[in-house]
Design an enzyme around this catalytic site. Structure first.
Site, PDB file in Angstrom:
ATOM      1  N   VAL A 194    -101.521  30.159  23.848  1.00 40.75           N
ATOM      2  CA  VAL A 194    -101.082  31.347  23.118  1.00 40.75           C
ATOM      3  C   VAL A 194     -99.966  32.070  23.878  1.00 40.75           C
ATOM      4  O   VAL A 194     -98.950  32.451  23.292  1.00 40.75           O
ATOM      5  CB  VAL A 194    -102.285  32.290  22.873  1.00 40.75           C
ATOM      6  CG1 VAL A 194    -101.819  33.647  22.361  1.00 40.75           C
ATOM      7  CG2 VAL A 194    -103.240  31.654  21.876  1.00 40.75           C
TER       8      VAL A 194
ATOM      9  N   LYS B   2    -102.167  27.561  15.164  1.00 40.61           N
ATOM     10  CA  LYS B   2    -102.989  26.357  15.288  1.00 40.61           C
ATOM     11  C   LYS B   2    -102.332  25.448  16.306  1.00 40.61           C
ATOM     12  O   LYS B   2    -101.122  25.204  16.233  1.00 40.61           O
ATOM     13  CB  LYS B   2    -103.076  25.619  13.952  1.00 40.61           C
ATOM     14  CG  LYS B   2    -103.668  26.451  12.829  1.00 40.61           C
ATOM     15  CD  LYS B   2    -103.716  25.666  11.527  1.00 40.61           C
ATOM     16  CE  LYS B   2    -102.355  25.459  10.877  1.00 40.61           C
ATOM     17  NZ  LYS B   2    -101.644  26.664  10.447  1.00 40.61           N
TER      18      LYS B   2
ATOM     19  N   ASN C 163    -111.753  32.710  11.648  1.00 39.18           N
ATOM     20  CA  ASN C 163    -112.188  31.455  12.269  1.00 39.18           C
ATOM     21  C   ASN C 163    -113.592  31.062  11.823  1.00 39.18           C
ATOM     22  O   ASN C 163    -113.867  29.889  11.578  1.00 39.18           O
ATOM     23  CB  ASN C 163    -112.136  31.571  13.797  1.00 39.18           C
ATOM     24  CG  ASN C 163    -110.765  31.184  14.334  1.00 39.18           C
ATOM     25  OD1 ASN C 163    -109.868  30.867  13.560  1.00 39.18           O
ATOM     26  ND2 ASN C 163    -110.597  31.227  15.637  1.00 39.18           N
TER      27      ASN C 163
ATOM     28  N   CYS D 227    -111.450  27.432  20.172  1.00 34.97           N
ATOM     29  CA  CYS D 227    -111.594  28.630  19.328  1.00 34.97           C
ATOM     30  C   CYS D 227    -112.834  28.622  18.444  1.00 34.97           C
ATOM     31  O   CYS D 227    -113.716  29.445  18.629  1.00 34.97           O
ATOM     32  CB  CYS D 227    -110.332  28.805  18.492  1.00 34.97           C
ATOM     33  SG  CYS D 227    -108.911  29.264  19.497  1.00 34.97           S
TER      34      CYS D 227
ATOM     35  N   LYS E  70    -116.505  28.783  20.154  1.00 35.80           N
ATOM     36  CA  LYS E  70    -116.805  30.024  20.895  1.00 35.80           C
ATOM     37  C   LYS E  70    -116.689  31.256  20.003  1.00 35.80           C
ATOM     38  O   LYS E  70    -117.406  32.231  20.185  1.00 35.80           O
ATOM     39  CB  LYS E  70    -115.916  30.151  22.130  1.00 35.80           C
ATOM     40  CG  LYS E  70    -114.510  30.637  21.875  1.00 35.80           C
ATOM     41  CD  LYS E  70    -113.806  31.023  23.160  1.00 35.80           C
ATOM     42  CE  LYS E  70    -112.354  31.386  22.935  1.00 35.80           C
ATOM     43  NZ  LYS E  70    -112.093  32.433  21.946  1.00 35.80           N
TER      44      LYS E  70
ATOM     45  N   LYS F 161    -108.446  17.580  17.915  1.00 32.09           N
ATOM     46  CA  LYS F 161    -107.776  17.327  16.635  1.00 32.09           C
ATOM     47  C   LYS F 161    -106.427  16.684  16.948  1.00 32.09           C
ATOM     48  O   LYS F 161    -106.001  16.674  18.114  1.00 32.09           O
ATOM     49  CB  LYS F 161    -107.613  18.615  15.840  1.00 32.09           C
ATOM     50  CG  LYS F 161    -106.652  19.612  16.455  1.00 32.09           C
ATOM     51  CD  LYS F 161    -106.451  20.786  15.525  1.00 32.09           C
ATOM     52  CE  LYS F 161    -105.387  21.709  16.064  1.00 32.09           C
ATOM     53  NZ  LYS F 161    -105.125  22.838  15.192  1.00 32.09           N
TER      54      LYS F 161
ATOM     55  N   ARG G 275    -110.868  20.622  24.958  1.00 28.51           N
ATOM     56  CA  ARG G 275    -111.942  21.606  25.134  1.00 28.51           C
ATOM     57  C   ARG G 275    -112.904  21.523  23.940  1.00 28.51           C
ATOM     58  O   ARG G 275    -112.484  21.560  22.793  1.00 28.51           O
ATOM     59  CB  ARG G 275    -111.352  23.024  25.264  1.00 28.51           C
ATOM     60  CG  ARG G 275    -110.594  23.193  26.575  1.00 28.51           C
ATOM     61  CD  ARG G 275    -109.998  24.586  26.705  1.00 28.51           C
ATOM     62  NE  ARG G 275    -108.808  24.742  25.874  1.00 28.51           N
ATOM     63  CZ  ARG G 275    -108.045  25.838  25.894  1.00 28.51           C
ATOM     64  NH1 ARG G 275    -108.346  26.852  26.671  1.00 28.51           N
ATOM     65  NH2 ARG G 275    -106.980  25.914  25.142  1.00 28.51           N
TER      66      ARG G 275
HETATM   67  N1  LIG Z   1    -105.544  27.941  21.799  1.00 31.91           N
HETATM   68  C1  LIG Z   1    -105.489  28.373  20.553  1.00 31.91           C
HETATM   69  O1  LIG Z   1    -105.250  27.613  19.624  1.00 31.91           O
HETATM   70  C2  LIG Z   1    -105.719  29.830  20.233  1.00 31.91           C
HETATM   71  C3  LIG Z   1    -105.348  30.315  18.981  1.00 31.91           C
HETATM   72  C4  LIG Z   1    -105.559  31.657  18.689  1.00 31.91           C
HETATM   73  C5  LIG Z   1    -106.160  32.485  19.625  1.00 31.91           C
HETATM   74  N2  LIG Z   1    -106.529  31.977  20.836  1.00 31.91           N
HETATM   75  C6  LIG Z   1    -107.134  32.897  21.799  1.00 31.91           C
HETATM   76  O2  LIG Z   1    -106.137  33.258  22.747  1.00 31.91           O
HETATM   77  C7  LIG Z   1    -106.709  33.395  24.052  1.00 31.91           C
HETATM   78  C8  LIG Z   1    -106.032  32.460  25.026  1.00 31.91           C
HETATM   79  O3  LIG Z   1    -106.265  31.138  24.591  1.00 31.91           O
HETATM   80  P1  LIG Z   1    -105.447  29.892  25.209  1.00 31.91           P
HETATM   81  O4  LIG Z   1    -105.902  28.682  24.474  1.00 31.91           O
HETATM   82  O5  LIG Z   1    -103.988  30.227  25.249  1.00 31.91           O
HETATM   83  O6  LIG Z   1    -106.041  29.893  26.694  1.00 31.91           O
HETATM   84  P2  LIG Z   1    -105.564  29.021  27.964  1.00 31.91           P
HETATM   85  O7  LIG Z   1    -106.779  28.800  28.763  1.00 31.91           O
HETATM   86  O8  LIG Z   1    -104.732  27.878  27.515  1.00 31.91           O
HETATM   87  O9  LIG Z   1    -104.588  30.014  28.741  1.00 31.91           O
HETATM   88  C9  LIG Z   1    -105.007  31.176  29.404  1.00 31.91           C
HETATM   89  C10 LIG Z   1    -104.169  31.335  30.659  1.00 31.91           C
HETATM   90  O10 LIG Z   1    -104.431  32.602  31.248  1.00 31.91           O
HETATM   91  C11 LIG Z   1    -104.313  32.469  32.659  1.00 31.91           C
HETATM   92  N3  LIG Z   1    -104.943  33.621  33.307  1.00 31.91           N
HETATM   93  C12 LIG Z   1    -106.263  33.916  33.433  1.00 31.91           C
HETATM   94  N4  LIG Z   1    -106.417  35.092  34.104  1.00 31.91           N
HETATM   95  C13 LIG Z   1    -105.178  35.545  34.397  1.00 31.91           C
HETATM   96  C14 LIG Z   1    -104.666  36.701  35.059  1.00 31.91           C
HETATM   97  N5  LIG Z   1    -105.485  37.629  35.577  1.00 31.91           N
HETATM   98  N6  LIG Z   1    -103.328  36.840  35.181  1.00 31.91           N
HETATM   99  C15 LIG Z   1    -102.487  35.910  34.679  1.00 31.91           C
HETATM  100  N7  LIG Z   1    -102.909  34.786  34.034  1.00 31.91           N
HETATM  101  C16 LIG Z   1    -104.231  34.614  33.888  1.00 31.91           C
HETATM  102  C17 LIG Z   1    -104.989  31.133  32.925  1.00 31.91           C
HETATM  103  O11 LIG Z   1    -104.617  30.602  34.180  1.00 31.91           O
HETATM  104  C18 LIG Z   1    -104.460  30.299  31.754  1.00 31.91           C
HETATM  105  O12 LIG Z   1    -103.259  29.612  32.079  1.00 31.91           O
HETATM  106  C19 LIG Z   1    -108.213  33.150  23.871  1.00 31.91           C
HETATM  107  O13 LIG Z   1    -108.850  34.371  23.640  1.00 31.91           O
HETATM  108  C20 LIG Z   1    -108.273  32.309  22.610  1.00 31.91           C
HETATM  109  O14 LIG Z   1    -109.483  32.456  21.912  1.00 31.91           O
HETATM  110  C21 LIG Z   1    -106.305  30.681  21.164  1.00 31.91           C
END
Ligand SMILES: NC(=O)c1ccc[n+]([C@@H]2O[C@H](COP(=O)([O-])OP(=O)(O)OC[C@H]3O[C@@H](n4cnc5c(N)ncnc54)[C@H](O)[C@@H]3O)[C@@H](O)[C@H]2O)c1
Length: 440
Positions: free
Chosen positions: A11, A152, A209, A261, A264, A322, A329
């Site tokens: 994201v 997505k 979701n 997503c 969880k 997918k 994950r």
């Molecule tokens: N992946 C998806 O498709 C998606 C879609 C919509 C919403 N989301 C939501 O968005 C959020 C992030 O998801 P993601 O898939 O991008 O996660 P991710 O795990 O790919 O990325 C999160 C990043 O944050 C970093 N991080 C953690 N603590 C930190 C800090 N204190 N300072 C700086 N960086 C830090 C981690 O090292 C990691 O690189 C979640 O809440 C998820 O539910 C994800």
């Protein structure tokens, strides 16, 4: 505008790249030094079509840069986007420690007032609570806005650049206006920017979701009924989906949803919904049905080969949760693989993108193949676990010749029953009669 994105994952990187591409100056921060190093060297740390190119273009233009140093990231930033993970705790509720830490660290480093935007998926009330935490550590005004992310994986750029809608939850209207203006370049196709309360925005993400997950679990339950009654779920699904009120999307039976997503978010919604006093039994059932799909696949395999699988070898096509991503994950493929390995089986696996991400989880416990056909020699059965396009019309003759026995367990219902019979496979899918062997 000068802005900072905290968290450079799926994201965060998409957010940073797209805002840089629309002319802003964006620092992307992460605590993972190896990830920042890779980004600085011009590599996207995961597979997302088009993202690496967009990052490179904006880095070259000086509008996007990467750092592990929060102070450097937030210096002069008027908007701080929080895009860190919100993983599940053991009890299913959302672990908010990363978002709290990231917000407080960013606030401590601020050089002036800034709008904080939570992009991560967070339970209702998180924005209000973290805003209070931040107010304790900085003298600067920091209104919190909730702008949940609906992208997505696999089509993340298109989703961000041409969203169906942008939801902006702001209890501070002026802060909401700034964030709405930043999204204007992406909604020139007249898609709505919906202004809501902060709490409603937080809940909208979970409700969306959970609804999509509900459709998948619903059709999976219908599929099980079909199996008991000898009905082909595809015929039922098509008849249902043709109804304009229902539609075909997210009505595909299979081994269940995965990813970072849906699983969880369904459990977290049930958790904070219940804590607020609501009956969340439907959400519990959606989750339980999804897990049951994995268990059913392993049971089907064991019904065919016996409970002890020592000496059995399985080829696995598809590891990502997918297609069009390398994200494993909560991937059903890995859960099924773990169960088979625990029963003594061997496995040779192939995925067009997710071999490395799988290796980080399974290590050397399986054999990794660079070509789908390399996984087949000596296999007692092929498991199809992700619906990548390249698996849809394979060379069945070559497959049959390579495998020890021509048996397919299809967790994504990719093949026609008549094709499987004609090609001489014993074929087990989800919600459809088994063919070519009659067992399973
Ligand atoms: N992946 C998806 O498709 C998606 C879609 C919509 C919403 N989301 C939501 O968005 C959020 C992030 O998801 P993601 O898939 O991008 O996660 P991710 O795990 O790919 O990325 C999160 C990043 O944050 C970093 N991080 C953690 N603590 C930190 C800090 N204190 N300072 C700086 N960086 C830090 C981690 O090292 C990691 O690189 C979640 O809440 C998820 O539910 C994800």
């Amino acid at each position: 505008m000068r802005m900072c994105v905290v968290g450079s994952g799926y994201v965060g990187l998409v957010t940073a790249a797209c805002f840089a591409d629309s002319g802003n100056h964006v620092a992307a921060v992460d605590i993972d030094a190896a990830k920042i190093e890779r980004l600085r060297a011009g590599h996207c740390p995961f597979y997302e079509p088009g993202l690496e190119e967009m990052i490179a273009k904006n880095e070259r233009a000086g509008r996007l840069w990467f750092t592990t140093d929060m102070a450097e990231g937030v210096r002069g930033a008027r908007v701080v986007w929080l895009a860190v993970g919100t993983p599940p705790r053991a009890d299913g509720s959302a672990d908010l420690s990363m978002i709290e830490r990231a917000a407080v660290e960013a606030a401590k480093a601020l050089t002036g007032p800034a709008i904080f935007v939570i992009k991560s998926t967070v339970p209702v009330g998180t924005g209000a609570r973290v805003e209070r935490l931040v107010a304790e550590v900085t003298p600067h005004r920091c209104p919190f806005v909730s702008t949940p992310e609906f992208l997505k994986e696999g089509s993340a750029l298109a989703d961000f650049l041409r969203p169906d809608r942008v939801v902006i939850g702001a209890d501070d209207p002026a802060a909401g206006d700034v964030i709405a203006d930043l999204h204007e370049p992406f909604v020139r196709n007249n898609k709505p920017i919906l202004r809501t309360s902060r709490a409603a925005a937080e809940l909208t993400k979970y409700a969306s979701n959970a609804y999509l997950a509900a459709r998948i679990s619903f059709i999976n339950e219908i599929a099980e009924i079909c199996e008991h009654l000898g009905v082909d779920v595809n015929e039922v699904r098509r008849g249902m989906g043709a109804d304009q009120r229902i539609g075909h999307h997210f009505l595909y039976p299979g081994v269940g949803y995965g990813g970072s997503c849906f699983p969880k978010d369904v459990t977290a919604l049930a958790s904070f919904g219940r804590a607020a006093g609501a009956d969340c039994s439907l959400l519990d059932a959606i989750h339980a049905r999804n897990l049951a799909q994995r268990v059913a696949m392993v049971a089907r395999i064991k019904a065919r080969f016996g409970a002890r699988l020592a000496g059995r070898r399985f080829a696995v096509w598809g590891l990502a949760f997918k297609p069009q991503t390398d994200d494993v994950r909560e991937a059903p493929a890995l859960a099924v693989l773990e169960a088979l390995l625990a029963s003594g089986a061997e496995a040779a696996v192939y995925d067009p993108q997710a071999l490395e991400s799988t290796r980080r989880v399974l290590g050397e416990r399986v054999t990794y193949c660079q070509d789908p056909y390399d996984a087949l020699p000596g296999a007692d059965a092929l498991l199809v676990m992700t619906e990548w396009m390249e698996f849809r019309s394979p060379d069945f003759e070559r497959m049959r010749a390579a495998m020890k026995s021509a048996v397919i367990f299809d967790g994504r219902n990719l093949y026609n029953l008549s094709t499987m019979e004609r090609e001489g496979f014993e074929y087990h899918s989800v919600g459809r009669p088994s063919v070519g062997g009659g067992r399973g």
